[in-house]
Design an enzyme around this catalytic site. Structure first.
Site, PDB file in Angstrom:
ATOM      1  N   TYR A 163      13.768 -28.299 -15.239  1.00  0.00           N
ATOM      2  CA  TYR A 163      14.170 -29.379 -14.326  1.00  0.00           C
ATOM      3  C   TYR A 163      15.098 -30.391 -14.986  1.00  0.00           C
ATOM      4  CZ  TYR A 163       9.896 -32.044 -15.826  1.00  0.00           C
ATOM      5  OH  TYR A 163       8.909 -32.694 -16.510  1.00  0.00           O
ATOM      6  N   GLU A 164      15.673 -31.262 -14.148  1.00  0.00           N
ATOM      7  CA  GLU A 164      16.741 -32.199 -14.548  1.00  0.00           C
ATOM      8  C   GLU A 164      17.959 -31.468 -15.094  1.00  0.00           C
ATOM      9  OE1 GLU A 164      16.329 -34.914 -13.356  1.00  0.00           O
ATOM     10  OE2 GLU A 164      14.170 -34.834 -13.069  1.00  0.00           O
ATOM     11  N   GLY A 165      18.228 -30.313 -14.518  1.00  0.00           N
ATOM     12  CA  GLY A 165      19.328 -29.472 -14.986  1.00  0.00           C
ATOM     13  C   GLY A 165      18.807 -28.522 -16.039  1.00  0.00           C
ATOM     14  N   GLN A 219      22.714 -28.011 -19.243  1.00  0.00           N
ATOM     15  CA  GLN A 219      22.928 -29.005 -20.299  1.00  0.00           C
ATOM     16  C   GLN A 219      23.952 -28.506 -21.314  1.00  0.00           C
ATOM     17  OE1 GLN A 219      21.477 -31.950 -19.825  1.00  0.00           O
ATOM     18  NE2 GLN A 219      20.442 -31.059 -18.057  1.00  0.00           N
TER      19      GLN A 219
END
Length: 599
Positions: free
Chosen positions: A443-445, A450
């Site tokens: 999650y969060e990319g 990243q």
């Protein structure tokens, strides 16, 4: 035996005071001119007690019970003890630690908050996500909200009376937010009616606070297609009356909870907005840029989550390895009075433990370093320092998120392995740490996203300026200590990685001009190399401090432990870059031109 947790206060003090010199650097910022080391230490001690005594006991309960949705009322009950622990968290003032005094905050440095959250994550990552997301919502509104929105929402977010979320993704779009369909219709009174469906919303509905402040991405009627047509809105679970008190229920409802592999104690919600009242945050069609404040805070926070899990996994595996008797040492009995030796004498067990230790303590250095950069970026009165901090923080944010979470999964699996079959059963808690750690890579990319951010946007996007500046900083430190013979074993590999990274970056830039897929094929390995370059620099500095302390006759066992861990890191973990460099030399065609293999 259940998990136990001892806050790593001494190592935090080493990182903050002996290595980073955080107090002196913070005093250079007018905002923190009166901040002192005693305050720092007092906060660490109290935060550690709170994490260990109040939050840690909720961890296994949260994993076993999970969250329960009442579909008739759209309400969610959190696991036993969560609500009560949050009430203590609010009463003690922890939500306000690094918030602005203007809105009721204590105004302490972000790097202090980083330490608090590491310990909370070790104690219970799923619980910590509730206040953690609130802090991200606070930061986004602080940066982009109007004066009116700040006054209406920030005091309650600061106090913890309300919590926050970030409502980004939808069932069909995942990370590609340019595809989102949620709509925002302007109303005559200046507000908006928002309609749509959101998924994977952490802490999206719960019973821990009286109100939830949702930051929602949606499209205005005249919005252009893609990511340039996204606006950001604040949508309160309960509409606010003229005097700021809670009014009638806003039609943003939890319609389902995700059944997850881990973090069971956090309510990962499916949310339906049915004409919910919202207010624009920032400018129309500029919502993604505004949300990036929260997203970047979340990415640093996710790295911190894995740091917390790595630390508690290491502590419990170390304790078990000292007690568990099995087989004899290959070099002869080490506990002749016992029927077998403790498993800590076996090389692979020691390798797993040292891997976790090196990744935890290296991650703590990197997280604290970035915390200080954030304080400097926000509060320095020196334009050059502020710009340098911003640039370096942008460069390192994807590294914190991806490198620390990759390492965290490796470490928790290794620590589970130390327990053998007992690590695979629920009672020891080790399998929970593995399951909880797994989400942090996603999650969060995802970590591949990243890596693309690092190589594609942060390195190629500015022609390598930020990376070059960071590399020069590392090289300058190496040159400064090049005549110290006890550091040679650390300096030579560090220099080699830096030089080869420069060469491979230039080669990738040239190849990408002919084939853009070269960036995508190289990105993950490239980030691992940058991560090891960064960790190598950090561990070389830690070794230098330890060497000098030992030479000065200091007897604190932390110093020989640091030196031994640094030697292990350089000998056993950093050589991963050799494989990465080898892969970086290969062509993207071996991945992309596989018409038969993936038919």
């Amino acid at each position: 035996m259940p998990l136990t947790y001892t806050p790593p206060i001494r190592d935090m003090q080493f990182v903050l005071h002996e290595w980073l010199g955080a107090t002196a650097k913070l005093k250079e910022l007018p905002r923190y001119a009166d901040f002192d080391q005693d305050t720092f230490n007092a906060v660490l001690e109290e935060a550690g007690k709170f994490a260990a005594e109040v939050i840690a006991p909720t961890n296994s309960v949260g994993d076993t019970q999970g969250c329960q949705l009442d579909r008739s009322s759209h309400s969610v009950k959190t696991p036993d003890g969560f609500k009560e622990a949050y009430a203590q968290y609010v009463e003690a003032g922890w939500p306000a630690l690094a918030c602005e005094p203007e809105y009721g905050g204590q105004g302490l440095p972000f790097v202090v908050n980083q330490c608090l959250y590491e310990m909370l994550n070790s104690a219970n990552q799923a619980w910590t996500m509730y206040p953690g997301l609130s802090h991200g919502a606070y930061e986004a509104l602080l940066a982009h909200g109007s004066s009116e929105l700040k006054q209406r929402y920030l005091p309650q977010l600061t106090s913890g009376q309300w919590t926050g979320t970030m409502c980004l993704t939808e069932p069909h779009c995942g990370t590609d937010l340019g595809l989102l369909r949620s709509k925002a219709e302007p109303q005559a009174d200046g507000c908006y009616r928002i309609t749509g469906n959101k998924i994977f919303i952490s802490a999206g509905e719960h019973d821990m606070a009286e109100n939830i402040v949702h930051l929602v991405l949606a499209r205005l009627p005249d919005a252009p297609a893609g990511s340039k047509g996204i606006s950001l809105f604040v949508v309160s679970k309960f509409q606010l009356t003229a005097d700021g008190s809670l009014g009638e229920r806003n039609p943003i409802f939890c319609t389902g909870l995700e059944h997850k592999m881990g973090i069971h104690g956090n309510a990962t919600a499916q949310l339906t907005l049915d004409g919910a009242i919202g207010h624009l945050v920032g400018e129309p069609h500029k919502g993604l840029a505004a949300m990036f404040v929260m997203m970047n805070a979340a990415r640093l926070g996710v790295g911190n989550q894995s740091l917390g899990l790595t630390e508690i996994a290491y502590q419990n595996a170390l304790a078990y390895a000292k007690e568990r008797l099995q087989m004899r040492s290959l070099s002869g009995p080490k506990a002749p009075d016992q029927p077998a030796d403790p498993i800590i004498v076996h090389p692979d067990v020691r390798h797993q433990l040292l891997t976790a230790k090196a990744y935890a303590e290296g991650g703590r250095m990197l997280g604290s370093y970035c915390g200080l950069l954030l304080d400097q970026a926000h509060h320095s009165t020196d334009d050059a320092q502020r710009q340098t901090a911003h640039a370096q923080l942008a460069l390192l944010t994807p590294v914190v998120k991806a490198f620390l979470t990759d390492n965290g999964l490796t470490a928790t699996i290794g620590c589970q392995q130390v327990f053998g079959g007992h690590g695979y059963i629920h009672e020891t808690g080790m399998e929970q740490l593995v399951r909880d750690a797994r989400i942090n890579l996603i999650y969060e990319g995802t970590n591949a996203v990243q890596a693309l951010d690092l190589l594609g946007r942060k390195v190629m996007g500015d022609q390598g300026k930020a990376l070059t500046a960071f590399g020069k900083q590392i090289a300058a430190w190496g040159a400064q200590h090049s005549q110290e013979p006890k550091l040679i074993e650390f300096l030579l590999p560090l220099q080699s990685i830096g030089e080869r990274l420069t060469e491979v970056t230039q080669a990738l830039g040239a190849k990408a001009q002919r084939n853009p897929d070269e960036i995508g094929a190289a990105a993950v390995d490239y980030l691992r190399v940058v991560g090891h370059l960064t960790f190598g620099w950090l561990w070389a500095q830690a070794a230098n401090i330890a060497i000098k302390a030992i030479a000065d006759g200091k007897t604190d066992p932390i110093y020989p432990a640091k030196l031994e861990t640094a030697k292990f890191y350089f000998s056993r973990l950093q050589p991963e870059v050799e494989t990465a460099f080898k892969r970086l030399q290969s062509s993207a065609n071996v991945v992309m031109k596989t018409t038969h293999a993936l038919a």
